[in-house]
Write a protein that holds these residues in place. Structure first.
Motif, PDB file in Angstrom:
ATOM      1  N   LEU A 212       0.818  -1.215   0.000  1.00  0.00           N
ATOM      2  CA  LEU A 212       0.000   0.000   0.000  1.00  0.00           C
ATOM      3  C   LEU A 212       0.852   1.266   0.000  1.00  0.00           C
ATOM      4  N   LYS A 213       1.884   1.304   0.828  1.00  0.00           N
ATOM      5  CA  LYS A 213       2.734   2.500   0.867  1.00  0.00           C
ATOM      6  C   LYS A 213       3.493   2.666  -0.441  1.00  0.00           C
ATOM      7  N   GLN A 214       3.936   1.557  -1.025  1.00  0.00           N
ATOM      8  CA  GLN A 214       4.625   1.634  -2.314  1.00  0.00           C
ATOM      9  C   GLN A 214       3.684   2.131  -3.400  1.00  0.00           C
ATOM     10  N   ALA A 215       2.455   1.624  -3.412  1.00  0.00           N
ATOM     11  CA  ALA A 215       1.486   2.065  -4.411  1.00  0.00           C
ATOM     12  C   ALA A 215       1.183   3.546  -4.256  1.00  0.00           C
ATOM     13  N   ALA A 216       1.009   4.005  -3.021  1.00  0.00           N
ATOM     14  CA  ALA A 216       0.756   5.420  -2.792  1.00  0.00           C
ATOM     15  C   ALA A 216       1.922   6.272  -3.289  1.00  0.00           C
ATOM     16  N   ARG A 217       3.115   5.789  -3.064  1.00  0.00           N
ATOM     17  CA  ARG A 217       4.316   6.502  -3.514  1.00  0.00           C
ATOM     18  C   ARG A 217       4.349   6.617  -5.037  1.00  0.00           C
ATOM     19  N   VAL A 218       4.063   5.513  -5.725  1.00  0.00           N
ATOM     20  CA  VAL A 218       4.074   5.524  -7.185  1.00  0.00           C
ATOM     21  C   VAL A 218       2.972   6.420  -7.731  1.00  0.00           C
ATOM     22  N   ILE A 219       1.805   6.391  -7.119  1.00  0.00           N
ATOM     23  CA  ILE A 219       0.697   7.233  -7.578  1.00  0.00           C
ATOM     24  C   ILE A 219       1.052   8.708  -7.431  1.00  0.00           C
ATOM     25  N   ARG A 220       1.636   9.088  -6.302  1.00  0.00           N
ATOM     26  CA  ARG A 220       2.049  10.496  -6.118  1.00  0.00           C
ATOM     27  C   ARG A 220       3.093  10.894  -7.151  1.00  0.00           C
ATOM     28  N   PHE A 221       4.072  10.032  -7.333  1.00  0.00           N
ATOM     29  CA  PHE A 221       5.128  10.310  -8.311  1.00  0.00           C
ATOM     30  C   PHE A 221       4.552  10.445  -9.713  1.00  0.00           C
ATOM     31  N   GLU A 252      12.479  11.891  -4.673  1.00  0.00           N
ATOM     32  CA  GLU A 252      11.650  10.814  -5.205  1.00  0.00           C
ATOM     33  C   GLU A 252      11.926  10.580  -6.690  1.00  0.00           C
ATOM     34  N   PHE A 253      12.166  11.647  -7.424  1.00  0.00           N
ATOM     35  CA  PHE A 253      12.500  11.489  -8.838  1.00  0.00           C
ATOM     36  C   PHE A 253      13.794  10.713  -8.990  1.00  0.00           C
ATOM     37  N   ARG A 254      14.785  11.066  -8.208  1.00  0.00           N
ATOM     38  CA  ARG A 254      16.062  10.347  -8.310  1.00  0.00           C
ATOM     39  C   ARG A 254      15.893   8.874  -7.933  1.00  0.00           C
ATOM     40  N   ALA A 255      15.042   8.602  -6.954  1.00  0.00           N
ATOM     41  CA  ALA A 255      14.851   7.224  -6.507  1.00  0.00           C
ATOM     42  C   ALA A 255      14.054   6.401  -7.516  1.00  0.00           C
ATOM     43  N   LEU A 256      13.013   6.969  -8.098  1.00  0.00           N
ATOM     44  CA  LEU A 256      12.104   6.211  -8.952  1.00  0.00           C
ATOM     45  C   LEU A 256      12.403   6.352 -10.447  1.00  0.00           C
ATOM     46  N   ALA A 257      13.012   7.461 -10.841  1.00  0.00           N
ATOM     47  CA  ALA A 257      13.343   7.674 -12.256  1.00  0.00           C
ATOM     48  C   ALA A 257      14.826   7.533 -12.538  1.00  0.00           C
ATOM     49  N   GLY A 258      15.653   7.582 -11.496  1.00  0.00           N
ATOM     50  CA  GLY A 258      17.094   7.468 -11.693  1.00  0.00           C
ATOM     51  C   GLY A 258      17.746   8.744 -12.153  1.00  0.00           C
ATOM     52  N   CYS A 259      17.038   9.856 -12.055  1.00  0.00           N
ATOM     53  CA  CYS A 259      17.592  11.145 -12.480  1.00  0.00           C
ATOM     54  C   CYS A 259      16.779  12.261 -11.840  1.00  0.00           C
TER      55      CYS A 259
END
Length: 286
Positions: A212-221, A252-259
């Motif tokens: 759930l926390k991961q999904a919320a994180r991805v949705i916000r991103f 969060e961008f650096r963590a999830l997008a790598g940049c």
């Protein structure tokens, strides 16, 4: 000469009413003579289904870096927390389908949790003959609306073959998270369905592939990156999409997008389908 002409077109559409519980949208693209770059396929709340029309999709690095790089005429990818790195050699055409994780059972006969972090050749799920029939119909279509209509028919036929049932509490939790832009506490969601936070998280992960926390994180991103455009104030985007501040969004961008957001904008705005004005974008592989 025609072969030297630049082509850069895109289209986007919603599926027919019968498919909307399973599919969020279609996006089509055709490009030739555009810059040769590496595209980042970003985390999204939707599974990715891509069917190419000519050259294969070449994946240099999958979200799960243990997967071997490969090329695909048709690909399905599960929910993930790291970018895929995709070669764009200046010529590419295809259709991308944003598949709702709660629709994975209906379309593919298995929960989205079994595809978490993975990219699979679509033929592994549907068989080579069916995938090639789909691609042939897309190539034979004369317009994007015709291609999307062909996919509608194919996906509707598949949805009638499988059990579509997802536990209603899992469906409720996902739709509430999506509607709230990821800004909803796990304890509040658990209270709404009468489960413990741990039990709801475990069941949610098994069904979708993310906790759930991961999904919320991805949705916000995902919501934040859709609002990014050259010149858009990052602080305002961060505030509007539930981040503490600009620094939080950048982390969060650096963590999830790598940049960084600025690097992503500089790279991705060579793709017309990623521009808000075009009305179409690629969540992951286009």
């Amino acid at each position: 000469m025609l072969g030297d002409m630049m082509v850069d077109e895109s289209a986007r559409a919603r599926p027919s009413a019968g498919l909307r519980p399973y599919v969020a949208h279609y996006a089509g693209w055709r490009q030739r003579g555009v810059p040769v770059v590496t595209h980042r396929g970003l985390p999204s709340p939707y599974l990715t289904l891509v069917l190419t029309l000519d050259d294969p999709l070449v994946v240099h690095a999958h979200p799960d870096r243990r997967q071997t790089p490969g090329s695909y005429g048709a690909l399905v990818g599960g929910l993930h927390l790291a970018p895929a790195l995709i070669a764009h050699g200046g010529r590419q055409a295809g259709v991308q389908v944003a598949v709702h994780p709660l629709g994975c059972r209906a379309l593919f006969g298995l929960p989205a949790g079994e595809l978490a972090g993975l990219d699979l050749d679509l033929a592994e799920l549907l068989g080579v003959a069916e995938v090639e029939r789909w691609r042939a119909r897309l190539r034979a279509a004369r317009s994007w609306p015709e291609r999307f209509a062909a996919l509608d028919r194919a996906l509707l036929a598949r949805s009638r073959r499988h059990e579509t049932g997802v536990h209603p509490d899992i469906s409720h939790a996902f739709r509430r998270l999506l509607g709230a832009g990821g800004r909803l506490a796990v304890r509040d969601l658990a209270g709404e369905v009468g489960w413990s936070p741990r039990h709801l998280t475990d069941r949610f992960r098994a069904e979708t592939g993310l906790g759930l926390k991961q999904a919320a994180r991805v949705i916000r991103f995902d919501r934040a990156r859709r609002r990014l455009a050259p010149g858009a104030p990052l602080a305002r985007v961060a505030a509007e999409t539930g981040f503490c501040d600009q620094a939080h969004l950048t982390r969060e961008f650096r963590a999830l997008a790598g940049c960084s957001p600025s690097r992503w904008l500089a790279d991705e705005f060579t793709f017309v389908q990623d521009r808000p004005a075009a009305g179409a974008h690629h969540d992951r592989h286009g």
